[in-house]
Design a protein around this motif. Structure first.
Motif, PDB file in Angstrom:
ATOM      1  N   VAL A  20      -5.305  -5.930 -11.788  1.00 38.81           N
ATOM      2  CA  VAL A  20      -4.168  -6.273 -11.426  1.00 38.81           C
ATOM      3  C   VAL A  20      -3.136  -6.643 -13.221  1.00 38.81           C
ATOM      4  O   VAL A  20      -3.196  -6.013 -14.039  1.00 38.81           O
ATOM      5  CB  VAL A  20      -4.800  -8.189 -12.326  1.00 38.81           C
ATOM      6  N   VAL A  50       1.420  -8.898 -10.372  1.00 45.10           N
ATOM      7  CA  VAL A  50       1.961 -10.042  -9.769  1.00 45.10           C
ATOM      8  C   VAL A  50       2.671 -10.506 -10.711  1.00 45.10           C
ATOM      9  O   VAL A  50       2.844 -10.202 -11.944  1.00 45.10           O
ATOM     10  CB  VAL A  50      -0.120 -10.917 -10.605  1.00 45.10           C
ATOM     11  N   HIS A  99       2.087  -9.793  -5.071  1.00 46.10           N
ATOM     12  CA  HIS A  99       1.082 -11.315  -5.317  1.00 46.10           C
ATOM     13  C   HIS A  99       2.958 -11.725  -6.244  1.00 46.10           C
ATOM     14  O   HIS A  99       2.773 -11.650  -6.790  1.00 46.10           O
ATOM     15  CB  HIS A  99       0.299 -11.415  -5.876  1.00 46.10           C
ATOM     16  N   THR A 100       2.956 -12.889  -5.857  1.00 47.07           N
ATOM     17  CA  THR A 100       3.568 -14.210  -6.697  1.00 47.07           C
ATOM     18  C   THR A 100       2.810 -15.853  -6.131  1.00 47.07           C
ATOM     19  O   THR A 100       2.393 -15.712  -5.375  1.00 47.07           O
ATOM     20  CB  THR A 100       4.747 -14.242  -6.050  1.00 47.07           C
ATOM     21  N   LEU A 109      -1.976 -15.516 -13.596  1.00 50.93           N
ATOM     22  CA  LEU A 109      -2.910 -14.115 -14.079  1.00 50.93           C
ATOM     23  C   LEU A 109      -4.325 -14.095 -13.970  1.00 50.93           C
ATOM     24  O   LEU A 109      -5.322 -13.498 -13.026  1.00 50.93           O
ATOM     25  CB  LEU A 109      -2.010 -13.542 -14.883  1.00 50.93           C
ATOM     26  N   ALA A 112      -4.624 -15.297 -10.284  1.00 49.96           N
ATOM     27  CA  ALA A 112      -4.805 -13.783  -9.401  1.00 49.96           C
ATOM     28  C   ALA A 112      -5.983 -12.891  -9.762  1.00 49.96           C
ATOM     29  O   ALA A 112      -6.259 -12.465  -8.636  1.00 49.96           O
ATOM     30  CB  ALA A 112      -3.356 -13.122  -9.715  1.00 49.96           C
TER      31      ALA A 112
END
Length: 153
Positions: A20, A50, A99-100, A109, A112
């Motif tokens: 990520v 992200v 991804h948001t 974060l 995510a």
């Protein structure tokens, strides 16, 4: 091996499968994305980029179109990422997703990384001087101690 042990998720046992990286359009976040992209390519991992859309309650109170602004930033980031991946296609291939999330960057974060079962998190160093006092997202992620965290200057 028991059935219960066989079904338990184990992070990073065969190298990272999901990396990520937090992106927000800043220079440090774009450097972090490039670094994470190299890691993902070498490890054969999925690069999950992200963007956490900030919730700006103060701006919304004054009638500012906050959601539209952060949506536009997300769309611009996706366009930049697609353009960059097309430029290096065939030379530097990496599997990636965008991804948001909405909220503050740290919690976004964390969510995510948890949702995607991240093996590692990469972020850019904060470019704001005030974070030395309050603590940057990077420092908070490191202190959480839930994933290996790389902070890219």
């Amino acid at each position: 091996m028991t059935e219960q042990h066989a079904q338990r998720f184990e992070r990073g046992t065969d190298g990272p499968k999901v990396i990520v990286v937090g992106v927000d359009g800043s220079d440090s976040s774009l450097r972090a994305a490039a670094y994470a992209g190299g890691l993902a390519r070498r490890q054969g991992a999925l690069l999950a980029m992200v963007y956490v859309q900030p919730v700006l309650a103060g701006g919304a109170a004054f009638g500012a179109p906050v959601a539209e602004t952060t949506d536009a930033i997300a769309e611009d980031l996706v366009a930049q990422i697609r353009e960059a991946t097309e430029r290096v296609k065939g030379i530097f291939d990496v599997r990636w997703e965008f991804h948001t999330f909405r909220g503050d960057p740290y919690n976004g974060l964390v969510q995510a990384a948890d949702d995607l079962k991240a093996d590692a998190v990469v972020v850019g160093a904060s470019e704001q001087a005030g974070h030395r006092i309050v603590g940057s997202v990077a420092v908070r992620l490191v202190k959480a101690g839930r994933w290996p965290v790389t902070v890219v200057p």
